[in-house]
Design a protein around this motif. Structure first.
Motif, PDB file in Angstrom:
ATOM      1  N   GLU A   1       0.672  -1.093  -0.518  1.00 29.01           N
ATOM      2  CA  GLU A   1       0.375  -0.144  -0.462  1.00 29.01           C
ATOM      3  C   GLU A   1       0.989   1.171   0.138  1.00 29.01           C
ATOM      4  OE1 GLU A   1      -0.502  -2.461   2.426  1.00 29.01           O
ATOM      5  OE2 GLU A   1      -2.091  -2.935   2.026  1.00 29.01           O
ATOM      6  N   ARG A   2       2.151   1.264  -0.021  1.00 30.64           N
ATOM      7  CA  ARG A   2       2.943   2.373   0.311  1.00 30.64           C
ATOM      8  C   ARG A   2       2.730   3.237   1.761  1.00 30.64           C
ATOM      9  NH1 ARG A   2       6.875   2.937  -3.389  1.00 30.64           N
ATOM     10  NH2 ARG A   2       7.615   5.399  -2.492  1.00 30.64           N
ATOM     11  N   GLN A   3       2.623   2.611   2.707  1.00 35.35           N
ATOM     12  CA  GLN A   3       1.771   3.454   3.505  1.00 35.35           C
ATOM     13  C   GLN A   3       2.387   3.046   4.881  1.00 35.35           C
ATOM     14  OE1 GLN A   3      -2.549   1.908   3.899  1.00 35.35           O
ATOM     15  NE2 GLN A   3      -2.606   3.926   2.604  1.00 35.35           N
ATOM     16  N   VAL A   4       2.857   2.906   6.045  1.00 39.86           N
ATOM     17  CA  VAL A   4       3.028   3.237   6.895  1.00 39.86           C
ATOM     18  C   VAL A   4       2.164   3.608   8.370  1.00 39.86           C
ATOM     19  CG1 VAL A   4       4.673   4.003   9.134  1.00 39.86           C
ATOM     20  CG2 VAL A   4       5.265   3.865   6.418  1.00 39.86           C
ATOM     21  N   LEU A   5       1.872   2.837   9.145  1.00 43.10           N
ATOM     22  CA  LEU A   5       0.792   2.160  10.413  1.00 43.10           C
ATOM     23  C   LEU A   5       1.604   2.514  11.594  1.00 43.10           C
ATOM     24  CD1 LEU A   5      -1.422   1.405  11.665  1.00 43.10           C
ATOM     25  CD2 LEU A   5      -0.604  -0.728  11.815  1.00 43.10           C
ATOM     26  N   VAL A   6       0.962   4.191  12.217  1.00 33.67           N
ATOM     27  CA  VAL A   6       1.818   4.331  12.728  1.00 33.67           C
ATOM     28  C   VAL A   6       1.317   4.238  14.300  1.00 33.67           C
ATOM     29  CG1 VAL A   6       2.555   6.659  14.407  1.00 33.67           C
ATOM     30  CG2 VAL A   6       2.680   6.306  11.371  1.00 33.67           C
ATOM     31  N   VAL A   7       1.471   3.498  15.497  1.00 37.73           N
ATOM     32  CA  VAL A   7       1.196   3.236  16.717  1.00 37.73           C
ATOM     33  C   VAL A   7       1.185   3.642  17.740  1.00 37.73           C
ATOM     34  CG1 VAL A   7       0.180   1.176  17.715  1.00 37.73           C
ATOM     35  CG2 VAL A   7       0.421   0.371  15.663  1.00 37.73           C
ATOM     36  N   GLY A   8      -0.331   4.321  18.387  1.00 40.34           N
ATOM     37  CA  GLY A   8       0.428   4.647  19.079  1.00 40.34           C
ATOM     38  C   GLY A   8       1.020   6.284  19.281  1.00 40.34           C
ATOM     39  N   GLY A   9       2.373   6.245  20.157  1.00 41.68           N
ATOM     40  CA  GLY A   9       3.206   8.053  20.537  1.00 41.68           C
ATOM     41  C   GLY A   9       2.798   8.798  21.618  1.00 41.68           C
ATOM     42  N   GLY A  10       3.433   9.334  22.060  1.00 44.11           N
ATOM     43  CA  GLY A  10       2.901   9.991  22.950  1.00 44.11           C
ATOM     44  C   GLY A  10       3.910  10.878  24.165  1.00 44.11           C
ATOM     45  N   GLY A  11       3.227  11.522  25.081  1.00 45.76           N
ATOM     46  CA  GLY A  11       3.169  10.612  26.367  1.00 45.76           C
ATOM     47  C   GLY A  11       3.022  11.866  27.384  1.00 45.76           C
ATOM     48  N   ASN A  12       3.808  12.006  28.533  1.00 43.20           N
ATOM     49  CA  ASN A  12       3.800  12.587  29.778  1.00 43.20           C
ATOM     50  C   ASN A  12       4.027  14.237  29.417  1.00 43.20           C
ATOM     51  OD1 ASN A  12       2.532  10.627  31.747  1.00 43.20           O
ATOM     52  ND2 ASN A  12       4.600  10.662  31.916  1.00 43.20           N
ATOM     53  N   CYS A  13       2.881  15.651  28.943  1.00 41.73           N
ATOM     54  CA  CYS A  13       3.357  16.996  28.698  1.00 41.73           C
ATOM     55  C   CYS A  13       3.733  17.274  29.432  1.00 41.73           C
ATOM     56  CB  CYS A  13       2.060  17.081  27.676  1.00 41.73           C
ATOM     57  SG  CYS A  13       1.614  15.958  26.564  1.00 41.73           S
ATOM     58  N   PHE A  14       4.882  17.345  29.967  1.00 40.32           N
ATOM     59  CA  PHE A  14       5.241  18.562  31.448  1.00 40.32           C
ATOM     60  C   PHE A  14       3.900  17.993  32.078  1.00 40.32           C
ATOM     61  CE2 PHE A  14       5.683  22.798  33.703  1.00 40.32           C
ATOM     62  CZ  PHE A  14       7.023  21.956  33.860  1.00 40.32           C
ATOM     63  N   SER A  15       3.263  19.420  32.821  1.00 42.84           N
ATOM     64  CA  SER A  15       2.370  19.226  33.904  1.00 42.84           C
ATOM     65  C   SER A  15       0.998  19.367  33.207  1.00 42.84           C
ATOM     66  CB  SER A  15       2.933  19.929  35.667  1.00 42.84           C
ATOM     67  OG  SER A  15       2.711  21.562  34.379  1.00 42.84           O
ATOM     68  N   PHE A  16       0.781  19.762  32.015  1.00 46.59           N
ATOM     69  CA  PHE A  16      -0.560  19.573  31.389  1.00 46.59           C
ATOM     70  C   PHE A  16      -1.485  18.295  31.559  1.00 46.59           C
ATOM     71  CE2 PHE A  16       2.827  22.242  28.931  1.00 46.59           C
ATOM     72  CZ  PHE A  16       2.351  23.436  29.853  1.00 46.59           C
ATOM     73  N   GLY A  17      -0.333  17.470  31.822  1.00 46.96           N
ATOM     74  CA  GLY A  17      -0.893  16.027  31.821  1.00 46.96           C
ATOM     75  C   GLY A  17      -0.574  14.890  30.283  1.00 46.96           C
ATOM     76  N   THR A  18      -0.982  14.048  30.351  1.00 43.32           N
ATOM     77  CA  THR A  18      -0.542  13.222  28.980  1.00 43.32           C
ATOM     78  C   THR A  18      -1.365  13.022  28.180  1.00 43.32           C
ATOM     79  OG1 THR A  18      -0.037  11.105  31.256  1.00 43.32           O
ATOM     80  CG2 THR A  18      -0.346  10.357  29.196  1.00 43.32           C
ATOM     81  N   HIS A  19      -0.521  12.778  27.143  1.00 42.89           N
ATOM     82  CA  HIS A  19      -1.153  13.110  25.718  1.00 42.89           C
ATOM     83  C   HIS A  19      -0.695  11.998  25.362  1.00 42.89           C
ATOM     84  CE1 HIS A  19      -3.684  13.368  21.826  1.00 42.89           C
ATOM     85  NE2 HIS A  19      -2.040  13.874  21.419  1.00 42.89           N
TER      86      HIS A  19
END
Length: 699
Positions: free
Chosen positions: A667-685
């Motif tokens: 398909e010439r595609q990349v499947l991206v799974v998950g990602g993000g993290g703790n955004c300082f004191s702004f919460g987890t995204h």
């Protein structure tokens, strides 16, 4: 807002509407004041752990609370930047008979007491201004502590006309309560309490102006430029609202009813610089906190900080620092007193915005939403056509965030992906919690899991072999088995944030393990070969120019060897180098790939090779005003191209770090799974669901 023109009322606004607006503003003011209470607890946590020497902060909290290492580091670099500014001013003006520090929105800051106790306030008067409610609470705390009152000393009995706004009046300390949007009243109060516009003055604003509407904050900047003949205005606040981290940051403050107004019109360093110059300041310089930490914190001090507590949140640390600036605007005799310039070797890179290249990103079509797909620091591997195995990481679990165990399967049927969790069936219980590990697939639907950690002090040492029986390709027909491998020979030191890639040597498959970090070493530069036939550790000769030590890099199998790109180096600076470990008759040879064009240093990205093109997906950098979304490197010519991703089809901020990705060649595609993290004191995204990147056709 309807009925608003700047910060004043438009003609025809009813009295009822005015009362409503005043009530709304009062609510926002209370919310902004609440940020002081959270901030002082974080500052106290940072100081109590030895990041910054300030024993007076604890006098302004009822109980100390230990914050996360990421928050401690964030408040540390803020304290160091402000302290650096203070000492530049005090040293430059040491010969003057009178000097002033005016802290706007001071909150529960302990600046006066810290400097007074260390004997650094000779011929200096400190003025602190904040909302009356905040100042009243601060004055009460000060009066109830003998050590504070002894430092203030004799209280001045002379009362200004606006005595209701003066809460403490010492010989060299004035604590004033007033709304800074009332600029005329603020000016009158300061003059009546002895502020001298003719003597050298440092104005300090830490995350204050941005809470004010632009017209009001600009009025303060303009007033200060006009009122003082020789002054420095130091500002610490947020920037870069538009990238995914910036969006989460804005959402956080909006949720707190503390909107960051300045970010709309003044989103970056250059816009902020021009703002101060346009309001009457003669010089203005600013840098983000990555630039400050890199260029203004000595290496010995950095090493001290790294030893204070375990830390492994590099991505969030660098992202936080890239979203805050320290600014100095100056005039008169202090024009050259304080200049913030990037370090000499810190070359900021900008992506081409004149004629940008774009890659389309769309949400992956999932049969039903599954919270297990929201995770980071995990691994994904294509173990059979249209079957993806996901293991480990940190994410959603039974309504809470935590480290994940077991395995998650994604299978594709037509355009739709189905998802299921494999928990304690049979040997799956061996898939214990681990983060930042590697999972490498090879022949016969097998994967090897190596390394990882549960915490920065607890690496995982077991090596696991996963086997997948596919059946008819449906989820119900797939079975997984796991066993722990007893490897032969001397095993590598425990590690995580490494790579493990399949290579071929003399017709035999090996797992090439490279780099990473460990509890004792911040970065590793060794490599190891694991024979995938008998699981013995092999000693294979490797020559050539050795790559720099690194972790959080990418590695792809290529031409029987492995291609290493990027990573975070020994000095915690992202790398831009690309190395090919190619097989020879007698072993392997390191060969550096020369890249032309703008290749932005990065780490915490993923990579894939298609048609001799290396695609680097996402990552974190400290050099650019834009995140390195996708970079293509032609491995034949070395030419690189940067691509922006078009996220119009995705309804949430897409964070391309701490993610995993799988190449779908057909398909010439990349499947991206998950990602993000703790955004300082702004919460987890955490990215809400997998997305698909459509790779461009390039000849």
């Amino acid at each position: 807002m309807i009925g608003e023109q700047g910060d004043g009322e438009s003609v025809g606004t009813s009295a009822g509407n005015k009362r409503c607006r005043n009530k709304q503003q009062a609510g926002k003011d209370v919310a902004v004041q609440g940020t002081n209470d959270s901030s002082i607890v974080s500052k106290c946590s940072m100081a109590s752990l030895g990041y910054f020497n300030d024993g007076f902060l604890k006098g302004f909290v009822n109980k100390t609370t230990r914050r996360a290492p990421l928050i401690n580091r964030g408040y540390y670099v803020r304290a160091k930047a402000v302290d650096y500014s203070l000492h530049c001013f005090l040293q430059k003006t040491a010969s003057y008979s009178q000097r002033q520090i005016l802290s706007l929105g001071a909150g529960f800051d302990s600046l006066y007491f810290r400097l007074k106790a260390s004997g650094e306030l000779e011929n200096v008067i400190v003025y602190e201004v904040d909302f009356p409610d905040v100042v009243q609470r601060k004055a009460t705390l000060i009066k109830n502590k003998q050590e504070f009152m002894e430092l203030i000393g004799c209280m001045n009995e002379i009362k200004p006309a606006q005595m209701d706004n003066l809460y403490l009046c010492g010989l060299d300390y004035k604590l004033l309560g007033i709304d800074m949007t009332e600029i005329v009243d603020l000016d009158n109060l300061l003059m009546e309490t002895g502020l001298n516009p003719a003597c050298p003055t440092l104005l300090l604003s830490e995350v204050v102006l941005t809470y004010m509407r632009d017209a009001s904050s600009s009025a303060v900047i303009h007033w200060a430029a006009n009122r003082f003949s020789s002054a420095i205005f130091v500002v610490y606040e947020q920037i870069r609202p538009d990238d995914p981290f910036g969006q989460v940051m804005q959402q956080h403050f909006t949720h707190l009813n503390s909107t960051l107004h300045a970010l709309t019109q003044f989103p970056g360093k250059e816009a902020q610089r021009k703002r101060f110059l346009s309001e009457g300041w003669e010089e203005c310089h600013c840098i983000d906190m990555n630039e400050f930490y890199t260029g203004f914190i000595p290496e010995q001090e950095k090493r001290r900080i790294e030893m204070l507590e375990p830390f492994d949140e590099y991505e969030e640390w660098h992202l936080k620092c890239s979203h805050y600036l320290i600014l100095s605007a100056s005039k008169g005799d202090l024009k050259t007193c304080l200049s913030f310039h990037p370090p000499p070797d810190f070359h900021a890179i900008k992506l081409d915005t004149f004629d940008p290249l774009w890659i389309c990103v769309s949400p992956c079509e999932i049969e039903s939403e599954n919270p297990l797909l929201r995770r980071f620091a995990h691994c994904s591997s294509l173990i059979a056509p249209n079957i993806v195995l996901i293991s480990g990481g940190f994410g959603s679990r039974a309504g809470h965030h935590g480290r994940l165990r077991g395995a998650t399967l994604m299978t594709k049927s037509g355009p739709v992906w189905k998802c299921s969790f494999v928990g304690n069936e049979g040997s799956i219980h061996l898939l214990t919690e681990r983060m930042f590990h590697s999972m490498t697939s090879f022949c016969d639907s097998c994967c090897v899991i190596f390394g990882g950690r549960t915490s920065p002090l607890k690496p995982v040492t077991s090596v696991l072999l996963l086997k997948c029986e596919v059946g008819d390709g449906t989820i119900s027909s797939i079975s997984l088995s796991v066993k722990e491998i007893e490897c032969i020979g001397t095993a590598p030191s425990p590690r995580w944030r490494h790579t493990a890639t399949e290579v071929i040597y003399k017709g035999q498959r090996y797992l090439f393990i490279y780099g990473g970090r460990s509890p004792k070493e911040m970065v590793l530069n060794d490599w190891h070969f694991l024979n995938l036939e008998d699981y013995s550790w092999a000693d294979i000769p490797v020559i050539g120019p050795t790559p720099e030590s690194r972790h959080s890099h990418s590695a792809c199998s290529w031409k029987g060897g492995v291609l290493i790109a990027g990573g975070l180096g020994a000095t915690q600076i992202p790398l831009a180098s690309v190395f090919h470990l190619r097989p020879t008759q007698s072993g392997f040879f390191w060969n550096r790939i020369e890249v032309t064009g703008s290749f932005i240093p990065r780490y915490s990205h993923t990579a894939h090779i298609l048609d001799d093109k290396l695609f680097l997906l996402g990552g974190v950098t400290i050099y650019s005003d834009s995140i390195p979304e996708v970079t293509l490197i032609d491995l034949k010519t070395g030419q690189s191209l940067d691509y922006h991703i078009n996220t119009n089809l995705v309804k949430w901020p897409v964070m391309l770090h701490n993610h995993s990705s799988v190449l779908l060649v057909k398909e010439r595609q990349v499947l991206v799974v998950g990602g993000g993290g703790n955004c300082f004191s702004f919460g987890t995204h955490l990215n809400h669901q997998p997305v698909l990147l459509q790779l461009p056709e390039i000849k």
